[in-house]
Design a protein around this motif. Structure first.
Motif, PDB file in Angstrom:
ATOM      1  N   ARG A  11      23.283  23.482 -95.849  1.00  0.00           N
ATOM      2  CA  ARG A  11      22.223  24.146 -96.618  1.00  0.00           C
ATOM      3  C   ARG A  11      21.578  23.246 -97.669  1.00  0.00           C
ATOM      4  NH1 ARG A  11      26.052  27.587 -95.042  1.00  0.00           N
ATOM      5  NH2 ARG A  11      25.437  29.678 -94.357  1.00  0.00           N
ATOM      6  N   ARG A  12      21.820  21.938 -97.575  1.00  0.00           N
ATOM      7  CA  ARG A  12      21.274  21.038 -98.589  1.00  0.00           C
ATOM      8  C   ARG A  12      19.751  21.101 -98.627  1.00  0.00           C
ATOM      9  NH1 ARG A  12      25.063  15.657 -97.668  1.00  0.00           N
ATOM     10  NH2 ARG A  12      26.891  16.420 -98.806  1.00  0.00           N
ATOM     11  N   LEU A  13      19.120  21.068 -97.480  1.00  0.00           N
ATOM     12  CA  LEU A  13      17.656  21.112 -97.451  1.00  0.00           C
ATOM     13  C   LEU A  13      17.136  22.437 -97.989  1.00  0.00           C
ATOM     14  CD1 LEU A  13      16.863  19.391 -94.033  1.00  0.00           C
ATOM     15  CD2 LEU A  13      16.390  18.503 -96.312  1.00  0.00           C
ATOM     16  N   LEU A  14      17.837  23.527 -97.670  1.00  0.00           N
ATOM     17  CA  LEU A  14      17.398  24.841 -98.135  1.00  0.00           C
ATOM     18  C   LEU A  14      17.592  24.978 -99.642  1.00  0.00           C
ATOM     19  CD1 LEU A  14      18.911  26.897 -95.194  1.00  0.00           C
ATOM     20  CD2 LEU A  14      16.500  26.349 -95.550  1.00  0.00           C
ATOM     21  N   LEU A  15      18.707  24.472-100.158  1.00  0.00           N
ATOM     22  CA  LEU A  15      18.907  24.471-101.608  1.00  0.00           C
ATOM     23  C   LEU A  15      17.886  23.564-102.282  1.00  0.00           C
ATOM     24  CD1 LEU A  15      22.814  24.295-101.761  1.00  0.00           C
ATOM     25  CD2 LEU A  15      21.382  26.258-102.325  1.00  0.00           C
ATOM     26  N   GLY A  16      17.561  22.450-101.617  1.00  0.00           N
ATOM     27  CA  GLY A  16      16.526  21.566-102.146  1.00  0.00           C
ATOM     28  C   GLY A  16      15.173  22.251-102.212  1.00  0.00           C
ATOM     29  N   LEU A  17      14.881  23.111-101.222  1.00  0.00           N
ATOM     30  CA  LEU A  17      13.616  23.860-101.237  1.00  0.00           C
ATOM     31  C   LEU A  17      13.578  24.831-102.412  1.00  0.00           C
ATOM     32  CD1 LEU A  17      10.936  24.601 -99.886  1.00  0.00           C
ATOM     33  CD2 LEU A  17      12.195  26.218 -98.442  1.00  0.00           C
ATOM     34  N   ALA A  18      14.693  25.505-102.694  1.00  0.00           N
ATOM     35  CA  ALA A  18      14.752  26.416-103.838  1.00  0.00           C
ATOM     36  C   ALA A  18      14.570  25.647-105.150  1.00  0.00           C
ATOM     37  CB  ALA A  18      16.083  27.171-103.836  1.00  0.00           C
ATOM     38  N   LEU A  19      15.206  24.470-105.248  1.00  0.00           N
ATOM     39  CA  LEU A  19      15.039  23.647-106.447  1.00  0.00           C
ATOM     40  C   LEU A  19      13.595  23.151-106.562  1.00  0.00           C
ATOM     41  CD1 LEU A  19      16.248  22.187-108.886  1.00  0.00           C
ATOM     42  CD2 LEU A  19      16.899  20.310-107.355  1.00  0.00           C
ATOM     43  N   PHE A  20      13.000  22.762-105.428  1.00  0.00           N
ATOM     44  CA  PHE A  20      11.609  22.314-105.426  1.00  0.00           C
ATOM     45  C   PHE A  20      10.685  23.425-105.922  1.00  0.00           C
ATOM     46  CE2 PHE A  20       7.501  22.122-103.216  1.00  0.00           C
ATOM     47  CZ  PHE A  20       7.040  20.874-103.629  1.00  0.00           C
ATOM     48  N   ASP A  21      10.907  24.663-105.446  1.00  0.00           N
ATOM     49  CA  ASP A  21      10.094  25.792-105.903  1.00  0.00           C
ATOM     50  C   ASP A  21      10.226  26.001-107.408  1.00  0.00           C
ATOM     51  OD1 ASP A  21       9.159  26.244-103.382  1.00  0.00           O
ATOM     52  OD2 ASP A  21      10.398  28.006-102.979  1.00  0.00           O
ATOM     53  N   THR A  22      11.456  25.858-107.916  1.00  0.00           N
ATOM     54  CA  THR A  22      11.690  26.032-109.353  1.00  0.00           C
ATOM     55  C   THR A  22      10.919  24.994-110.167  1.00  0.00           C
ATOM     56  OG1 THR A  22      13.895  26.943-108.932  1.00  0.00           O
ATOM     57  CG2 THR A  22      13.458  26.088-111.136  1.00  0.00           C
ATOM     58  N   LEU A  23      11.059  23.727-109.786  1.00  0.00           N
ATOM     59  CA  LEU A  23      10.359  22.665-110.500  1.00  0.00           C
ATOM     60  C   LEU A  23       8.848  22.763-110.313  1.00  0.00           C
ATOM     61  CD1 LEU A  23      12.723  19.651-109.684  1.00  0.00           C
ATOM     62  CD2 LEU A  23      12.649  21.041-111.772  1.00  0.00           C
ATOM     63  N   LEU A  24       8.416  23.185-109.134  1.00  0.00           N
ATOM     64  CA  LEU A  24       6.988  23.346-108.860  1.00  0.00           C
ATOM     65  C   LEU A  24       6.377  24.413-109.757  1.00  0.00           C
ATOM     66  CD1 LEU A  24       4.508  22.708-107.042  1.00  0.00           C
ATOM     67  CD2 LEU A  24       5.356  24.491-105.485  1.00  0.00           C
ATOM     68  N   LEU A  25       7.042  25.550-109.880  1.00  0.00           N
ATOM     69  CA  LEU A  25       6.542  26.620-110.743  1.00  0.00           C
ATOM     70  C   LEU A  25       6.519  26.170-112.205  1.00  0.00           C
ATOM     71  CD1 LEU A  25       8.251  29.703-109.108  1.00  0.00           C
ATOM     72  CD2 LEU A  25       5.807  29.537-109.624  1.00  0.00           C
ATOM     73  N   LEU A  26       7.587  25.508-112.625  1.00  0.00           N
ATOM     74  CA  LEU A  26       7.660  25.040-114.013  1.00  0.00           C
ATOM     75  C   LEU A  26       6.552  24.028-114.315  1.00  0.00           C
ATOM     76  CD1 LEU A  26       9.203  25.057-116.694  1.00  0.00           C
ATOM     77  CD2 LEU A  26      10.660  23.247-115.779  1.00  0.00           C
ATOM     78  N   GLY A  27       6.358  23.065-113.402  1.00  0.00           N
ATOM     79  CA  GLY A  27       5.337  22.048-113.623  1.00  0.00           C
ATOM     80  C   GLY A  27       3.923  22.598-113.553  1.00  0.00           C
ATOM     81  N   THR A  28       3.652  23.431-112.551  1.00  0.00           N
ATOM     82  CA  THR A  28       2.303  24.000-112.403  1.00  0.00           C
ATOM     83  C   THR A  28       1.972  24.933-113.559  1.00  0.00           C
ATOM     84  OG1 THR A  28       2.619  23.905-109.996  1.00  0.00           O
ATOM     85  CG2 THR A  28       0.773  25.211-110.813  1.00  0.00           C
ATOM     86  N   TYR A  29       2.943  25.725-113.967  1.00  0.00           N
ATOM     87  CA  TYR A  29       2.742  26.643-115.087  1.00  0.00           C
ATOM     88  C   TYR A  29       2.367  25.870-116.352  1.00  0.00           C
ATOM     89  CZ  TYR A  29       3.739  30.553-118.269  1.00  0.00           C
ATOM     90  OH  TYR A  29       3.648  31.545-119.211  1.00  0.00           O
ATOM     91  N   ASN A  30       3.138  24.815-116.653  1.00  0.00           N
ATOM     92  CA  ASN A  30       2.875  24.038-117.860  1.00  0.00           C
ATOM     93  C   ASN A  30       1.565  23.266-117.770  1.00  0.00           C
ATOM     94  OD1 ASN A  30       5.156  23.858-120.096  1.00  0.00           O
ATOM     95  ND2 ASN A  30       6.174  24.216-118.131  1.00  0.00           N
ATOM     96  N   SER A  31       1.215  22.785-116.589  1.00  0.00           N
ATOM     97  CA  SER A  31      -0.051  22.073-116.421  1.00  0.00           C
ATOM     98  C   SER A  31      -1.239  22.992-116.685  1.00  0.00           C
ATOM     99  CB  SER A  31      -0.137  21.491-115.015  1.00  0.00           C
ATOM    100  OG  SER A  31       0.881  20.542-114.801  1.00  0.00           O
ATOM    101  N   LEU A  32      -1.202  24.191-116.136  1.00  0.00           N
ATOM    102  CA  LEU A  32      -2.275  25.152-116.371  1.00  0.00           C
ATOM    103  C   LEU A  32      -2.315  25.597-117.827  1.00  0.00           C
ATOM    104  CD1 LEU A  32      -2.117  27.398-113.165  1.00  0.00           C
ATOM    105  CD2 LEU A  32      -4.019  25.956-113.891  1.00  0.00           C
TER     106      LEU A  32
END
Length: 465
Positions: A11-32
């Motif tokens: 499940r490494r890739l799937l856990l990586g996808l969840a982590l990617f979503d977390t960082l993506l939301l955090l980064g996009t939110y702060n950028s906007l």
């Protein structure tokens, strides 16, 4: 170490996808936020809630689950799930906050939420597509062992409907030794049975290939990785004494940590679910005027008898003729009992057994002694499951439907053996999350008999000459 366990490596890739979503939301939110208000928002309650909502809904809709066997259909389904997640998050934010609670916030809807979710959906959907394609890559393996062992593996794969993402070749040590170099060029890995008799020359070849990075493992390890269970016929009693894992033993740190977690979580669950238990008790009594609780003898740690309490879900004379397996759409189950079973509310009184130390929150489900007498005679290594405390939920419960036959019990034992080998805090958390998803979907409460397909239907595998 825990990060090398089969369930995590799968499940490494799937856990990586969840982590990617977390960082993506955090980064996009702060950028906007920086673009709109000229400053960084950081990690606030709003962004934590948004991340929790996105990741939680994504998990419930299966975005962080392994892809189905049909690659193209699986890609479309996961991409569609990404769009559904974005729509649900948008609905919660707009409907609940703006229309329901009348929150006045410049970050909502057109100027903030829409571009945020649009960017996150596009990036997360792209990452989802990449992960799905990587997980859908076909692998070729050579399985080496005795004919009886390879037949067990073949039957297990048949039971799962085959593995289109696996190209499997079967053979014994002589077949492997006679064409070793050719086989290595055509397969990604070799799995060798514990009982296989390897001569020194073949053993040296396998060790040399393993040192160069080739995938060489035991048949049991292969089953753990690809089946997520351990068929009991694949190992011997001697192997049990020498194998790694089996860390949940008394006086070990993991055992104490698990017990502390059981006490804390069980106490909280009893407090939180107390109103539900009261309502369920009233409904049971109102339906037929019978008793509310049902007492049963079960087998606990090291085979000792324990007594568990459940909310009564069957008619009062359900076992007047003795104990027997439950069946699909069992006529003995009452109307109220059917609802309690689907939501697993009938299991809540067993939290008392957890507090007493007779059970755990996570572990093999305890079986009735009168049924276990038969199972121990017909299923190899059945008593091994008693090496840990039985649990309210377990790896078998979240991976396999409700069982009601000897074959179902054998299948559940294979999952229990996997849990015993790999038990730990992280796996318990995964089982807890999967249990919550099952409860949210009200699934897994009906017995599903295990039926094997015919060998004529199994055309994806062949035995090597």
């Amino acid at each position: 170490m825990w990060w090398r366990t089969p369930w995590l490596r799968q499940r490494r890739l799937l856990l990586g996808l969840a982590l990617f979503d977390t960082l993506l939301l955090l980064g996009t939110y702060n950028s906007l936020f920086l673009q709109r208000f000229d400053r960084w928002a950081g990690v606030t309650g709003s962004i934590v809630g948004l991340v929790g909502l996105w990741v939680g809904v994504s998990y419930l809709l299966g975005r962080y689950s392994k892809p189905d066997q049909g690659q193209r259909d699986s890609q479309r389904r996961h991409l569609g799930a990404t769009a559904v997640v974005a729509l649900l998050v948008l609905a919660v934010v707009v409907v609940v906050l703006n229309w329901g609670l009348k929150v006045e916030d410049p970050r909502t809807f057109r100027n903030f939420i829409l571009p945020l979710l649009a960017a996150v959906t596009l990036a997360s959907g792209t990452a989802q597509l990449v992960v799905t394609r990587l997980l859908s890559r076909r692998q070729a393996w050579m399985l080496v062992g005795e004919a009886a062992e390879l037949d067990v593996v073949q039957r297990e794969l048949e039971r799962d409907g085959g593995q289109p993402l696996l190209e499997l070749h079967y053979g014994d040590c002589r077949a492997l030794a006679s064409d070793f170099e050719t086989i290595l060029l055509t397969v990604d890995g070799i799995a060798v049975s514990e009982a296989a008799e390897l001569d020194d020359a073949l053993l040296q070849k396998l060790l040399a290939r393993r040192e160069r990075g080739a995938s060489v493992c035991s048949l049991v390890i292969w089953a753990e990785h690809h089946l997520q269970r351990v068929p009991p016929e694949l190992f011997s009693s001697r192997w049990l004494l020498q194998a790694d894992g089996f860390e949940l033993q008394p006086n070990r740190w993991g055992w104490r940590l698990k017990r502390l977690g059981d006490l804390i979580v069980a106490s909280l669950l009893l407090v939180v679910t107390a109103p539900i238990l009261v309502i369920a008790a009233i409904a049971i009594r109102f339906e037929d005027g019978g008793g509310i609780l049902y007492r049963q003898k079960r087998t606990g740690l090291y085979g000792e008898a324990i007594e568990v309490w459940k909310l009564r879900t069957m008619c009062q004379e359900a076992e007047a003729r003795g104990a027997r397996w439950a069946s699909r759409n069992d006529p003995r189950v009452t109307l109220v009992g059917n609802t309690l079973r689907r939501l697993r509310i009938d299991e809540l009184p067993q939290l008392i057994a957890v507090l007493k130390g007779e059970m755990s929150l996570i572990g093999p489900r305890p079986e009735r002694p009168e049924i276990e007498d038969t199972l121990e005679q017909q299923i190899q290594h059945y008593r091994v499951r008693h090496w840990v405390r039985p649990g309210l939920s377990g790896w078998a419960q979240v991976c396999y439907p409700y069982g009601a036959s000897i074959e179902d019990s054998r299948m559940k034992l294979s999952y229990d053996l996997y849990y015993l080998r790999n038990a730990g805090l992280m796996l318990d958390i995964l089982i807890l999350i999967k249990t919550i998803r099952l409860l949210a979907r009200a699934r897994g409460a009906q017995p599903v008999s295990c039926q094997l397909p015919s060998r004529a239907d199994f055309k994806t595998m062949h035995r090597a000459p």
